[in-house]
Write a protein that holds these residues in place. Sequence first.
Motif, PDB file in Angstrom:
ATOM      1  N   VAL A 134       3.333 -26.206  99.519  1.00 54.26           N
ATOM      2  CA  VAL A 134       2.128 -26.129  98.417  1.00 54.26           C
ATOM      3  C   VAL A 134       2.478 -25.056  97.327  1.00 54.26           C
ATOM      4  CG1 VAL A 134       1.022 -24.423  99.928  1.00 54.26           C
ATOM      5  CG2 VAL A 134      -0.356 -25.856  98.456  1.00 54.26           C
ATOM      6  N   HIS A 135       3.267 -23.913  97.770  1.00 53.28           N
ATOM      7  CA  HIS A 135       3.511 -22.838  96.650  1.00 53.28           C
ATOM      8  C   HIS A 135       4.344 -23.209  95.822  1.00 53.28           C
ATOM      9  CE1 HIS A 135       0.500 -19.885  98.130  1.00 53.28           C
ATOM     10  NE2 HIS A 135       0.771 -20.307  99.595  1.00 53.28           N
ATOM     11  N   LEU A 136       5.567 -23.543  96.311  1.00 52.02           N
ATOM     12  CA  LEU A 136       6.736 -23.878  95.436  1.00 52.02           C
ATOM     13  C   LEU A 136       6.898 -25.232  94.912  1.00 52.02           C
ATOM     14  CD1 LEU A 136       9.102 -22.314  94.398  1.00 52.02           C
ATOM     15  CD2 LEU A 136      10.461 -22.890  96.388  1.00 52.02           C
ATOM     16  N   SER A 168       2.777 -15.774  91.467  1.00 47.31           N
ATOM     17  CA  SER A 168       3.350 -15.330  92.658  1.00 47.31           C
ATOM     18  C   SER A 168       2.687 -14.230  93.275  1.00 47.31           C
ATOM     19  CB  SER A 168       4.727 -14.419  91.994  1.00 47.31           C
ATOM     20  OG  SER A 168       5.494 -14.056  92.951  1.00 47.31           O
ATOM     21  N   SER A 169       3.229 -13.215  93.763  1.00 46.59           N
ATOM     22  CA  SER A 169       2.502 -12.385  94.676  1.00 46.59           C
ATOM     23  C   SER A 169       3.438 -10.949  94.900  1.00 46.59           C
ATOM     24  CB  SER A 169       2.192 -13.101  96.259  1.00 46.59           C
ATOM     25  OG  SER A 169       1.765 -12.033  96.991  1.00 46.59           O
ATOM     26  N   GLY A 170       2.673 -10.156  95.358  1.00 44.85           N
ATOM     27  CA  GLY A 170       3.349  -8.825  95.754  1.00 44.85           C
ATOM     28  C   GLY A 170       4.240  -9.096  97.103  1.00 44.85           C
ATOM     29  N   ALA A 171       3.887 -10.041  97.559  1.00 38.00           N
ATOM     30  CA  ALA A 171       4.755 -10.541  98.820  1.00 38.00           C
ATOM     31  C   ALA A 171       6.111 -11.114  98.371  1.00 38.00           C
ATOM     32  CB  ALA A 171       3.996 -11.570  99.769  1.00 38.00           C
ATOM     33  N   GLY A 172       5.980 -11.745  97.013  1.00 45.74           N
ATOM     34  CA  GLY A 172       7.168 -12.452  96.648  1.00 45.74           C
ATOM     35  C   GLY A 172       8.139 -11.377  96.030  1.00 45.74           C
ATOM     36  N   LYS A 186       6.892 -17.326  97.294  1.00 48.78           N
ATOM     37  CA  LYS A 186       6.256 -16.668  95.893  1.00 48.78           C
ATOM     38  C   LYS A 186       7.474 -15.939  95.241  1.00 48.78           C
ATOM     39  CE  LYS A 186       1.957 -17.444  96.070  1.00 48.78           C
ATOM     40  NZ  LYS A 186       1.424 -18.305  95.048  1.00 48.78           N
ATOM     41  N   ALA A 187       8.636 -15.594  95.999  1.00 50.75           N
ATOM     42  CA  ALA A 187       9.774 -15.084  95.301  1.00 50.75           C
ATOM     43  C   ALA A 187      10.364 -16.320  94.654  1.00 50.75           C
ATOM     44  CB  ALA A 187      10.851 -14.705  96.298  1.00 50.75           C
ATOM     45  N   GLY A 188      10.510 -17.677  95.073  1.00 52.69           N
ATOM     46  CA  GLY A 188      10.993 -18.744  94.681  1.00 52.69           C
ATOM     47  C   GLY A 188      10.213 -18.703  93.236  1.00 52.69           C
ATOM     48  N   VAL A 189       9.070 -18.709  93.344  1.00 56.25           N
ATOM     49  CA  VAL A 189       8.179 -18.788  91.903  1.00 56.25           C
ATOM     50  C   VAL A 189       8.469 -18.110  91.007  1.00 56.25           C
ATOM     51  CG1 VAL A 189       5.903 -18.591  91.131  1.00 56.25           C
ATOM     52  CG2 VAL A 189       5.843 -19.804  93.106  1.00 56.25           C
ATOM     53  N   ILE A 210       1.971 -14.192  87.384  1.00 59.05           N
ATOM     54  CA  ILE A 210       1.277 -13.025  87.583  1.00 59.05           C
ATOM     55  C   ILE A 210       1.451 -12.738  89.112  1.00 59.05           C
ATOM     56  CG2 ILE A 210      -0.248 -13.306  85.813  1.00 59.05           C
ATOM     57  CD1 ILE A 210      -2.249 -14.525  87.990  1.00 59.05           C
ATOM     58  N   ALA A 211       1.469 -11.687  89.621  1.00 55.43           N
ATOM     59  CA  ALA A 211       1.419 -11.118  91.013  1.00 55.43           C
ATOM     60  C   ALA A 211       0.177 -10.520  91.020  1.00 55.43           C
ATOM     61  CB  ALA A 211       2.651 -10.211  91.185  1.00 55.43           C
ATOM     62  N   PRO A 212      -0.896 -11.366  91.498  1.00 59.11           N
ATOM     63  CA  PRO A 212      -2.473 -10.797  91.518  1.00 59.11           C
ATOM     64  C   PRO A 212      -2.643 -10.038  92.818  1.00 59.11           C
ATOM     65  CG  PRO A 212      -2.547 -13.092  92.023  1.00 59.11           C
ATOM     66  CD  PRO A 212      -0.962 -12.641  91.682  1.00 59.11           C
ATOM     67  N   ALA A 213      -3.555  -9.091  93.041  1.00 59.62           N
ATOM     68  CA  ALA A 213      -4.415  -8.722  94.169  1.00 59.62           C
ATOM     69  C   ALA A 213      -5.694  -8.910  93.941  1.00 59.62           C
ATOM     70  CB  ALA A 213      -3.640  -7.289  94.528  1.00 59.62           C
ATOM     71  N   ALA A 214      -6.247  -9.561  94.902  1.00 58.76           N
ATOM     72  CA  ALA A 214      -7.526  -9.789  94.822  1.00 58.76           C
ATOM     73  C   ALA A 214      -8.397 -10.237  96.307  1.00 58.76           C
ATOM     74  CB  ALA A 214      -8.027 -10.698  93.498  1.00 58.76           C
ATOM     75  N   ARG A 215      -9.448 -10.071  96.387  1.00 56.86           N
ATOM     76  CA  ARG A 215     -10.151 -10.900  97.347  1.00 56.86           C
ATOM     77  C   ARG A 215     -10.327 -12.228  97.279  1.00 56.86           C
ATOM     78  NH1 ARG A 215     -13.822  -7.531  97.206  1.00 56.86           N
ATOM     79  NH2 ARG A 215     -15.476  -9.198  96.306  1.00 56.86           N
TER      80      ARG A 215
END
Length: 317
Positions: A134-136, A168-172, A186-189, A210-215
């Motif tokens: 789903v992500h990549l 992406s994400s901080g996790a990526g 997310k690193a692959g993204v 973008i690497a977003p942080a949100a609820r």
Amino acid sequence: MARGRVVAVTGAGRGLGRAHALAFAAEGAKVVVNDLDVGREGEPGGAVAAGGAGFGAEGPGGPAAQVVAEIRARGGEAVAHGGDIATAQGAASLVDCALDAFGRLDTLVNNAGFLRDRMLVNLAEDDWDAVVRVHLKGHFLPLKHAAAYWRAEAKAGRRVAARVVNTSSGAGLAGSVGQGCYSAAKAGVLGLTLVAAAELDRYGVQVNAIAPAARTRMTEEVFARTMAAPGEGNFDAMAPENVSPLVVWLGSDASAGVTGRVFEAEGGRITVMEGWHPGPSADRGARWTPAEAGEAATGLLASARPPHPVYGAEPAP
């Protein structure tokens, strides 16, 4: 800023995607709202599980249709798309939906995804495959089909000023304990973003991430509700709407010349990420022995910057 642009946003029924769709519409864009209507871990029927009417993603009770209704109620233009963008057919139909409804596609925001958090030793192969899919793959296929359309437009001599915003994400960027499959996807993204930016620039396509942080549903167990200090209007730093202004700018003509870049966005903060750069280096001019290589590596590490800590990792003693 985005007036008149046609924007497709994947995973736009809730959370960040919904915020992006509404923000683009508020700036005058015509929006294709994609959502497959699944739960937090990808289980089918998210709207049904939440007490919705159960008409599917595009139906009266589906999240995509609800966001479209919100946009139209505010005077905007939008259509719903309920296809699975991690399939070739679903990704192609997303582009076709934009063309059929609005005559073109200008901006693609890849946002769809879900989580299956497990420690590596407990992570099933099916969970890995589902999250990476789903992500990549869910980034690759819409990007591929949108890019094919834009390339054809450019080769036909028509001006292309297309924009892609990947998520992406901080996790990526740094990794996250318990999220091996999500971090890898997310690193692959990020890698996909860099390659796409280099390949598609000749056709007038800019690609950023973008690497977003949100609820959101995906992060509700991680982020507690965070408010700013009194006197700042009770600013909700974890609201997904905080991320959308940057996405709208990246998806508009105003971001001309910006491509192949990654931005962190959280609350009122935007950070340009600088990625991997060569650090300290040693060249012997010949093959090292294992002992010599170890000695050299130890010396280089002593002068290198420490890595960013992995989210959730135990602090160093």
